[in-house]
Design a protein around this motif. Sequence first.
Motif, PDB file in Angstrom:
ATOM      1  N   GLY A 296       0.815  -1.203   0.000  1.00  0.00           N
ATOM      2  CA  GLY A 296       0.000   0.000   0.000  1.00  0.00           C
ATOM      3  C   GLY A 296       0.846   1.249   0.000  1.00  0.00           C
ATOM      4  N   PRO A 297       0.178   2.402  -0.062  1.00  0.00           N
ATOM      5  CA  PRO A 297       0.907   3.678  -0.061  1.00  0.00           C
ATOM      6  C   PRO A 297       1.491   3.982   1.317  1.00  0.00           C
ATOM      7  CG  PRO A 297      -1.457   4.060  -0.101  1.00  0.00           C
ATOM      8  CD  PRO A 297      -1.259   2.578  -0.205  1.00  0.00           C
TER       9      PRO A 297
ATOM     10  N   TYR B 136      12.989  -0.252   4.783  1.00  0.00           N
ATOM     11  CA  TYR B 136      11.798  -0.915   5.298  1.00  0.00           C
ATOM     12  C   TYR B 136      11.998  -2.420   5.215  1.00  0.00           C
ATOM     13  CZ  TYR B 136       9.768   3.665   4.600  1.00  0.00           C
ATOM     14  OH  TYR B 136       9.526   5.006   4.653  1.00  0.00           O
ATOM     15  N   ARG B 137      11.395  -3.135   6.153  1.00  0.00           N
ATOM     16  CA  ARG B 137      11.386  -4.604   6.091  1.00  0.00           C
ATOM     17  C   ARG B 137      10.210  -5.124   6.891  1.00  0.00           C
ATOM     18  NH1 ARG B 137      16.833  -4.559   9.237  1.00  0.00           N
ATOM     19  NH2 ARG B 137      17.456  -4.176   7.116  1.00  0.00           N
TER      20      ARG B 137
ATOM     21  N   GLU C 231       7.650   4.819  -6.019  1.00  0.00           N
ATOM     22  CA  GLU C 231       6.562   5.749  -6.344  1.00  0.00           C
ATOM     23  C   GLU C 231       5.529   5.814  -5.231  1.00  0.00           C
ATOM     24  OE1 GLU C 231       5.054   4.947 -10.277  1.00  0.00           O
ATOM     25  OE2 GLU C 231       7.084   4.827 -11.105  1.00  0.00           O
ATOM     26  N   ASN C 232       6.013   5.954  -4.012  1.00  0.00           N
ATOM     27  CA  ASN C 232       5.207   6.100  -2.801  1.00  0.00           C
ATOM     28  C   ASN C 232       4.429   4.840  -2.410  1.00  0.00           C
ATOM     29  OD1 ASN C 232       4.606   7.893  -0.631  1.00  0.00           O
ATOM     30  ND2 ASN C 232       2.517   7.997  -1.382  1.00  0.00           N
ATOM     31  N   LEU C 233       4.706   3.696  -3.065  1.00  0.00           N
ATOM     32  CA  LEU C 233       4.064   2.436  -2.700  1.00  0.00           C
ATOM     33  C   LEU C 233       5.101   1.481  -2.119  1.00  0.00           C
ATOM     34  CD1 LEU C 233       1.807   1.800  -5.828  1.00  0.00           C
ATOM     35  CD2 LEU C 233       1.047   2.501  -3.554  1.00  0.00           C
ATOM     36  N   LEU C 234       4.720   0.775  -1.061  1.00  0.00           N
ATOM     37  CA  LEU C 234       5.586  -0.237  -0.465  1.00  0.00           C
ATOM     38  C   LEU C 234       5.226  -1.599  -1.031  1.00  0.00           C
ATOM     39  CD1 LEU C 234       5.567   0.963   3.235  1.00  0.00           C
ATOM     40  CD2 LEU C 234       7.512   0.996   1.679  1.00  0.00           C
ATOM     41  N   TYR C 235       6.273  -2.384  -1.339  1.00  0.00           N
ATOM     42  CA  TYR C 235       6.108  -3.735  -1.870  1.00  0.00           C
ATOM     43  C   TYR C 235       6.938  -4.711  -1.046  1.00  0.00           C
ATOM     44  CZ  TYR C 235       4.362  -1.524  -6.146  1.00  0.00           C
ATOM     45  OH  TYR C 235       3.641  -0.790  -7.051  1.00  0.00           O
ATOM     46  N   ALA C 236       6.340  -5.838  -0.666  1.00  0.00           N
ATOM     47  CA  ALA C 236       7.101  -6.957  -0.120  1.00  0.00           C
ATOM     48  C   ALA C 236       7.693  -7.692  -1.315  1.00  0.00           C
ATOM     49  CB  ALA C 236       6.186  -7.879   0.680  1.00  0.00           C
ATOM     50  N   VAL C 237       8.992  -7.999  -1.257  1.00  0.00           N
ATOM     51  CA  VAL C 237       9.646  -8.659  -2.384  1.00  0.00           C
ATOM     52  C   VAL C 237      10.367  -9.904  -1.907  1.00  0.00           C
ATOM     53  CG1 VAL C 237       9.876  -6.576  -3.788  1.00  0.00           C
ATOM     54  CG2 VAL C 237      11.672  -7.153  -2.189  1.00  0.00           C
TER      55      VAL C 237
END
Length: 102
Positions: A9-10, A38-39, A92-98
Amino acid sequence: MNPLEIELGPMESFPQFPAEVILEDIPYWLVRTTEGEYRLLLAICPHAGGEIRPLNDVLFCPLHFWTFNSENGVCLNDPDEKLMQRKVELRENLLYAVGHNH
């Protein structure tokens, strides 16, 4: 999108850290390090499977009172133990778990 990426999410969705996140039915704490990374830290204790909760500036398991560093998940009672974690990227202001847990 990479199949090992999940949008969290943002940034505005996470006004405080650690933030509780459920990802694929698994509980995590989304944390932000002092370096601005972030993690996701698994919210299940590796010792006895207790539910990890924030307590002051650490993450805490109430079953046997283990505490964990809230930035890297390393156990403060036994440095050989640590919380599983998953990398998080900000794009782009969105967080992703990778990727996978490690």
